[in-house]
Design a protein around this motif. Sequence first.
Motif, short mmCIF file in Angstrom:
data_model
loop_
_atom_site.label_atom_id
_atom_site.label_comp_id
_atom_site.label_asym_id
_atom_site.label_seq_id
_atom_site.Cartn_x
_atom_site.Cartn_y
_atom_site.Cartn_z
N MET A 211 -33.82 22.68 -19.51
CA MET A 211 -34.50 21.97 -18.18
C MET A 211 -34.85 23.17 -17.30
O MET A 211 -34.26 24.20 -17.23
N THR A 212 -35.93 23.07 -16.57
CA THR A 212 -36.59 24.16 -15.71
C THR A 212 -35.93 23.78 -14.28
O THR A 212 -35.13 22.80 -13.93
N LYS A 213 -36.02 25.07 -13.54
CA LYS A 213 -35.56 24.78 -12.07
C LYS A 213 -36.02 23.76 -11.22
O LYS A 213 -35.28 22.86 -10.52
N LYS A 214 -37.30 23.41 -11.72
CA LYS A 214 -37.91 22.38 -10.81
C LYS A 214 -37.47 21.01 -11.33
O LYS A 214 -37.22 20.14 -10.62
N ASP A 215 -36.91 20.74 -12.81
CA ASP A 215 -36.25 19.71 -13.10
C ASP A 215 -35.04 19.30 -12.52
O ASP A 215 -34.77 18.25 -11.88
N VAL A 216 -34.44 20.44 -12.46
CA VAL A 216 -32.88 20.35 -11.91
C VAL A 216 -33.06 20.15 -10.18
O VAL A 216 -32.31 19.12 -9.84
N ALA A 217 -34.05 20.68 -9.76
CA ALA A 217 -34.09 20.56 -8.22
C ALA A 217 -34.40 18.98 -7.78
O ALA A 217 -34.17 18.48 -6.98
N GLU A 218 -35.46 18.40 -8.69
CA GLU A 218 -35.69 17.05 -8.47
C GLU A 218 -34.65 16.07 -8.58
O GLU A 218 -34.51 15.14 -7.79
N HIS A 219 -33.87 16.49 -9.49
CA HIS A 219 -32.73 15.44 -9.59
C HIS A 219 -31.52 15.82 -8.54
O HIS A 219 -30.89 14.62 -8.19
N LEU A 220 -31.61 16.84 -7.95
CA LEU A 220 -30.61 17.24 -6.94
C LEU A 220 -31.15 17.07 -5.22
O LEU A 220 -30.31 16.78 -4.59
N VAL B 2 -33.28 19.30 -4.11
CA VAL B 2 -33.26 20.49 -3.34
C VAL B 2 -34.29 21.30 -3.84
O VAL B 2 -35.23 20.53 -4.66
N THR B 3 -34.80 22.16 -3.29
CA THR B 3 -35.79 22.96 -3.65
C THR B 3 -35.65 23.74 -4.98
O THR B 3 -34.59 24.23 -5.20
N PRO B 4 -36.69 24.11 -6.08
CA PRO B 4 -36.45 25.03 -6.99
C PRO B 4 -35.77 26.49 -6.55
O PRO B 4 -35.03 26.87 -7.40
N ALA B 5 -36.26 27.00 -5.47
CA ALA B 5 -35.43 28.22 -4.85
C ALA B 5 -34.17 28.11 -4.81
O ALA B 5 -33.29 29.07 -5.12
N ALA B 6 -33.79 26.90 -4.37
CA ALA B 6 -32.35 26.81 -4.17
C ALA B 6 -31.58 26.93 -5.52
O ALA B 6 -30.46 27.37 -5.72
N VAL B 7 -32.14 26.19 -6.58
CA VAL B 7 -31.34 26.07 -7.77
C VAL B 7 -31.61 27.56 -8.37
O VAL B 7 -30.36 28.04 -9.10
N GLY B 8 -32.50 28.22 -8.15
CA GLY B 8 -32.45 29.65 -8.69
C GLY B 8 -31.27 30.48 -8.15
O GLY B 8 -30.73 31.52 -8.48
N GLN B 9 -30.94 30.31 -6.78
CA GLN B 9 -29.99 31.13 -6.10
C GLN B 9 -28.60 30.51 -6.46
O GLN B 9 -27.76 31.17 -6.50
N TYR B 10 -28.62 29.24 -6.81
CA TYR B 10 -27.37 28.85 -7.59
C TYR B 10 -27.10 29.58 -8.88
O TYR B 10 -26.03 30.09 -9.29
N GLU B 11 -28.17 29.68 -9.82
CA GLU B 11 -28.21 30.17 -11.16
C GLU B 11 -27.74 31.86 -10.93
O GLU B 11 -26.92 32.17 -11.92
N THR B 12 -28.26 32.60 -9.85
CA THR B 12 -28.12 33.80 -9.88
C THR B 12 -26.64 34.37 -9.03
O THR B 12 -26.22 35.27 -8.86
N GLY B 13 -26.16 33.25 -8.46
CA GLY B 13 -24.81 33.57 -7.81
C GLY B 13 -25.06 33.84 -6.26
O GLY B 13 -24.37 34.38 -5.61
N VAL B 14 -26.33 33.91 -5.78
CA VAL B 14 -26.77 34.29 -4.59
C VAL B 14 -26.38 33.39 -3.45
O VAL B 14 -25.68 33.49 -2.57
N ALA B 15 -26.28 32.04 -3.74
CA ALA B 15 -25.70 30.88 -3.03
C ALA B 15 -24.81 30.07 -3.82
O ALA B 15 -25.30 29.91 -5.10
N LYS B 16 -24.07 29.27 -3.09
CA LYS B 16 -23.49 28.03 -4.05
C LYS B 16 -24.07 26.51 -3.47
O LYS B 16 -24.16 26.51 -2.38
N PRO B 17 -23.97 25.83 -4.54
CA PRO B 17 -24.48 24.46 -4.13
C PRO B 17 -23.32 23.73 -3.23
O PRO B 17 -22.19 24.11 -3.30
N ARG B 18 -23.76 22.76 -2.28
CA ARG B 18 -22.91 22.15 -1.47
C ARG B 18 -21.81 21.34 -2.42
O ARG B 18 -21.96 20.87 -3.44
N PRO B 19 -20.44 21.10 -2.16
CA PRO B 19 -19.61 20.53 -2.77
C PRO B 19 -20.04 19.06 -3.04
O PRO B 19 -19.72 18.78 -4.46
#
Length: 248
Positions: A1-10, A12-29
């Motif tokens: 899945m692309t970041k855009k695909d995951v973002a649409e399901h959640l 949120v923005t694709p940029a947010a998913v990228g931050q989750y993936e790299t560990g820069v930010a964590k998704p809300r519980p």
Amino acid sequence: MTKKDVAEHLGVTPAAVGQYETGVAKPRPDLLPQLADTLDVPLPFFLAGRPSNRLDSSMAHFRALRSTPKAQRERALAFAEQVWELTYALEKRVQLPPVDLPGFAGGEVHPGVDLPLDPAAAARELRKRWNLEDGPVTHLVRRMEAHGIVVVLPAADEAARTVDAFSSRSARPVAILTPNRTNDVYRHRFTAAHELGHLVLHGDATGDSRQEREADAFAAEFLTPAASITPLLPRRLDLAQLTGLRRV
């Protein structure tokens, strides 16, 4: 899945998913159950403290590096990371064979320490250390596994066709033989020996043609030592005799 695909399901923005993936930010519980459902993984997959091993392209040898899209290389590396995690979990319960790979220590390869740098000479020395007799190597993948190398064949899918077989070094060496290399038993064996060559010859993966030629030379000598095969070769081109040798 692309970041855009995951973002649409959640939501949120694709940029947010990228931050989750790299560990820069964590998704809300509250997003974690939805994320687990989207990616079809159990919720504990995202718990802190789970063992992980991050790989980058310098730690993996791709047979067709330049023609492999970056996204597919990243997907392949992620697969290798999950293989490492599964191996880590298994070793808590099952005693796997100790790694018997010259020059391999602590997840790093030290070429030239225990084997010659010349590919053919390294292949001959490894055959000697693994107590292989003259002639063809039987059950190659089984022998690699018996010497502590994890060999994996992923399930075939559309994306796998764009990633050639590759090897990676971690706490335990891994060789991943993709489905597009298993449609012919001889090609499959040569590919496995090629990845074995990378594991013992190359400490860093540059993806250049020199490393590929060296791995090919290693595989050729490891599978069919010149001293064994040369006396059997016809003096003139004889396809029938060559076909028979291929099946020995």
